[in-house]
Design a protein around this motif. Structure first.
Motif, PDB file in Angstrom:
ATOM      1  N   VAL A   1       0.850  -1.186   0.000  1.00 19.78           N
ATOM      2  CA  VAL A   1       0.000   0.000   0.000  1.00 19.78           C
ATOM      3  C   VAL A   1       0.886   1.237   0.000  1.00 19.78           C
ATOM      4  O   VAL A   1       1.744   1.407   0.875  1.00 19.78           O
ATOM      5  CB  VAL A   1      -0.936   0.018   1.223  1.00 19.78           C
ATOM      6  CG1 VAL A   1      -1.685   1.346   1.290  1.00 19.78           C
ATOM      7  CG2 VAL A   1      -1.927  -1.130   1.146  1.00 19.78           C
ATOM      8  N   LEU A   2       0.706   2.070  -0.995  1.00 18.46           N
ATOM      9  CA  LEU A   2       1.447   3.331  -1.080  1.00 18.46           C
ATOM     10  C   LEU A   2       0.655   4.384  -0.314  1.00 18.46           C
ATOM     11  O   LEU A   2      -0.387   4.857  -0.773  1.00 18.46           O
ATOM     12  CB  LEU A   2       1.619   3.739  -2.545  1.00 18.46           C
ATOM     13  CG  LEU A   2       2.315   5.087  -2.795  1.00 18.46           C
ATOM     14  CD1 LEU A   2       3.756   5.040  -2.317  1.00 18.46           C
ATOM     15  CD2 LEU A   2       2.245   5.457  -4.270  1.00 18.46           C
ATOM     16  N   THR A   3       1.142   4.758   0.856  1.00 22.54           N
ATOM     17  CA  THR A   3       0.443   5.754   1.663  1.00 22.54           C
ATOM     18  C   THR A   3       0.668   7.150   1.094  1.00 22.54           C
ATOM     19  O   THR A   3       1.590   7.373   0.295  1.00 22.54           O
ATOM     20  CB  THR A   3       0.932   5.709   3.116  1.00 22.54           C
ATOM     21  OG1 THR A   3       2.323   6.096   3.152  1.00 22.54           O
ATOM     22  CG2 THR A   3       0.793   4.311   3.696  1.00 22.54           C
ATOM     23  N   LYS A   4      -0.166   8.074   1.529  1.00 21.88           N
ATOM     24  CA  LYS A   4      -0.010   9.462   1.056  1.00 21.88           C
ATOM     25  C   LYS A   4       1.330  10.032   1.511  1.00 21.88           C
ATOM     26  O   LYS A   4       1.999  10.735   0.752  1.00 21.88           O
ATOM     27  CB  LYS A   4      -1.159  10.311   1.580  1.00 21.88           C
ATOM     28  CG  LYS A   4      -2.505   9.971   0.974  1.00 21.88           C
ATOM     29  CD  LYS A   4      -3.565  10.950   1.388  1.00 21.88           C
ATOM     30  CE  LYS A   4      -3.943  10.809   2.848  1.00 21.88           C
ATOM     31  NZ  LYS A   4      -4.657   9.538   3.115  1.00 21.88           N
ATOM     32  N   ASP A   5       1.715   9.737   2.751  1.00 20.42           N
ATOM     33  CA  ASP A   5       2.989  10.255   3.262  1.00 20.42           C
ATOM     34  C   ASP A   5       4.166   9.712   2.462  1.00 20.42           C
ATOM     35  O   ASP A   5       5.120  10.452   2.159  1.00 20.42           O
ATOM     36  CB  ASP A   5       3.153   9.888   4.745  1.00 20.42           C
ATOM     37  CG  ASP A   5       2.173  10.628   5.636  1.00 20.42           C
ATOM     38  OD1 ASP A   5       1.656  11.677   5.190  1.00 20.42           O
ATOM     39  OD2 ASP A   5       1.921  10.168   6.757  1.00 20.42           O
ATOM     40  N   GLU A   6       4.107   8.427   2.135  1.00 15.01           N
ATOM     41  CA  GLU A   6       5.197   7.834   1.342  1.00 15.01           C
ATOM     42  C   GLU A   6       5.231   8.435  -0.061  1.00 15.01           C
ATOM     43  O   GLU A   6       6.313   8.697  -0.613  1.00 15.01           O
ATOM     44  CB  GLU A   6       5.025   6.325   1.259  1.00 15.01           C
ATOM     45  CG  GLU A   6       6.165   5.625   0.514  1.00 15.01           C
ATOM     46  CD  GLU A   6       5.950   4.131   0.366  1.00 15.01           C
ATOM     47  OE1 GLU A   6       6.784   3.470  -0.285  1.00 15.01           O
ATOM     48  OE2 GLU A   6       4.933   3.626   0.889  1.00 15.01           O
ATOM     49  N   ALA A   7       4.060   8.672  -0.645  1.00 11.91           N
ATOM     50  CA  ALA A   7       4.004   9.264  -1.981  1.00 11.91           C
ATOM     51  C   ALA A   7       4.596  10.670  -1.975  1.00 11.91           C
ATOM     52  O   ALA A   7       5.351  11.045  -2.881  1.00 11.91           O
ATOM     53  CB  ALA A   7       2.560   9.296  -2.481  1.00 11.91           C
ATOM     54  N   VAL A   8       4.273  11.444  -0.947  1.00  6.70           N
ATOM     55  CA  VAL A   8       4.830  12.800  -0.834  1.00  6.70           C
ATOM     56  C   VAL A   8       6.340  12.737  -0.684  1.00  6.70           C
ATOM     57  O   VAL A   8       7.084  13.501  -1.319  1.00  6.70           O
ATOM     58  CB  VAL A   8       4.190  13.536   0.355  1.00  6.70           C
ATOM     59  CG1 VAL A   8       4.933  14.839   0.638  1.00  6.70           C
ATOM     60  CG2 VAL A   8       2.719  13.818   0.080  1.00  6.70           C
ATOM     61  N   LYS A   9       6.823  11.828   0.147  1.00  8.36           N
ATOM     62  CA  LYS A   9       8.267  11.695   0.371  1.00  8.36           C
ATOM     63  C   LYS A   9       8.992  11.319  -0.926  1.00  8.36           C
ATOM     64  O   LYS A   9      10.043  11.903  -1.254  1.00  8.36           O
ATOM     65  CB  LYS A   9       8.526  10.632   1.444  1.00  8.36           C
ATOM     66  CG  LYS A   9       9.988  10.431   1.809  1.00  8.36           C
ATOM     67  CD  LYS A   9      10.111   9.443   2.963  1.00  8.36           C
ATOM     68  CE  LYS A   9      11.577   9.259   3.356  1.00  8.36           C
ATOM     69  NZ  LYS A   9      12.376   8.621   2.300  1.00  8.36           N
TER      70      LYS A   9
END
Length: 439
Positions: A23-31
């Motif tokens: 699962v690609l979280t929003k925080d990981e995507a932003v990072k």
């Protein structure tokens, strides 16, 4: 626990773990975007260039120091007559000369032109930071738009697959009823047509989901494989206050801050040009050493060595340059006035856009709530129609209509859900708070 049950449980548990890890979280995507997005990388490099330009090495406050060195050899055939009438001839007389020097040049005063230019470079650095921030904000808006599009497509895929499952169950039921003579072949054919339509919808949305994931991966600098899921849970910032956000917009909106920075740069440009009306005072200094040798019998000195230090001040005052400096000053003042007018225009545009975005956000939140309520109604209608269909009290056409009503209600709810979130992001971007809140 039997072996079969054990392996079944282990397989399901492992599938849940793998799915959770992918699962690609929003925080990981932003990072990932902040680290690997090409536009952000270019903007960061531009800021680094501006940082180099604002340093003391580019300020003009440091002196210039140059070194010179030369060596010459001169071979001449000479003939000369002395005072006593004697004639001397020197064939191949060689003269050697060696020179070296270190020269210092430093501007003591240039009408404060260096000072204003130095401050201008500082302001240019701040402007480049604002431009980088604008790039980051635009990238984040693009990122979340695609991310939530994937989330919406994922939820829509589940809804369409559930619809296809219901249609398959209806076909099985129609087949059994036809076998026992309880309905006609027409009901079976209608069910098959509906399954084909639902299957096509599932195929199309899965392809659309793959394409959108590729779009997101481009934003992330191609750092994720295409096999990932996204979060579908949303939290709306319902505590947002329009008055507070409007004040923050006037202070933090990146376009307004850039306009203010451009005004400051224009003011420094005027002062830098006016500094050219004043004289320039410079300090010069040098240390030199030279040596010459001459083997000619006609020379008075065979070897000569000199060294020494010299220093001095010079003053340069451009009393009249044909009016070019005055013209530059006038043009810079006009440009400053344009910058101020442009800031006022930007402020008016942003205030209008903010008010429109706020109203749009409130409307879409309301639509989302209405669609949530509509889901309950559509689900109740489908459940009752399904029970009556099993009892043979409604036709397959009525059943299909109830099924499509529920499907459309779920798709509309998903659309309203993510439209409201994107409208919220637009409000935050205009107010300058996009990078300061947890989405």
């Amino acid at each position: 626990m039997t072996i079969k049950i054990y392996f079944t449980f282990s397989f399901v548990f492992l599938a849940v773990i793998v799915s959770a890890q992918n699962v690609l979280t929003k925080d990981e995507a932003v990072k990932l975007a902040l680290e690997h997005n090409y536009g952000i990388k270019i903007a960061t490099n531009t800021v680094e260039v501006a940082d180099n330009n604002q340093g003391i090495l580019n300020s003009g406050y440091l002196p210039s120091l140059t070194g010179n060195a030369s060596a010459t050899i001169d071979v001449q055939n000479s003939e000369g007559e002395l005072a006593n009438g004697e004639t001397r001839i020197a064939d191949g007389a060689e003269t050697r000369r060696y020179d070296t020097s270190i020269n210092l040049n430093y501007t003591l005063f240039d009408g404060l032109g260096r000072l204003y230019n130095y401050r201008r470079l500082k302001e240019q650095y701040l402007l480049s930071e604002l431009q980088a921030r604008e790039t980051i904000e635009s990238t984040m808006v693009q990122l979340f738009s695609i991310y939530y599009a994937i989330a919406q497509l994922s939820e829509n895929t589940d809804v369409l697959e559930e619809t296809l499952t219901i249609s398959k169950d209806r076909l099985r039921r129609a087949g059994y009823q036809f076998d026992y003579g309880q309905n006609t072949k027409l009901d079976v054919l209608n069910a098959e047509v509906d399954i084909n339509n639902d299957s096509i919808s599932v195929i199309n949305i899965k392809q659309q989901l793959k394409n959108t994931k590729r779009d997101l991966n481009v934003i992330l600098g191609n750092k994720r494989s295409e096999e990932f899921q996204v979060e579908t849970e949303l939290n709306f910032l319902l505590q947002l206050d329009k008055t507070i956000l409007l004040e923050k917009m006037k202070l933090n909106n990146v376009s307004l801050l850039q306009a203010e920075s451009n005004i400051n740069i224009s003011q420094f440009d005027i002062k830098t040009n006016k500094a050219q009306f004043l004289p320039t005072v410079g300090l010069i200094g040098s240390y030199g050493w030279n040596e010459s040798t001459n083997n000619s019998p006609l020379a008075f000195t065979l070897q000569n060595t000199n060294s020494g230090v010299s220093a001095g001040l010079n003053l340069t005052w451009n009393l009249f340059d044909g009016g070019s400096t005055l013209t530059r000053v006038k043009n810079a003042e006009i440009f400053l006035e344009n910058q101020k007018l442009q800031k006022e225009q930007i402020l008016n545009d942003i205030e209008r856009n903010f008010n429109n975005a706020w109203d749009d956000y409130q409307n879409k939140l309301l639509i989302f709530q209405v669609q949530e309520n509509n889901i309950v109604t559509a689900q109740n209608n489908f459940d009752r129609t399904n029970e009556k269909f099993k009892l043979g009290q409604v036709t397959s056409i009525e059943f299909r209509q109830a099924q499509l009503n529920l499907l459309n209600a779920e798709l509309n709810r998903n659309q309203a859900k993510y439209d409201a979130k994107l409208a919220e992001i637009t409000v935050l971007q205009l107010s300058g708070e996009l990078l300061n809140v947890e989405l």
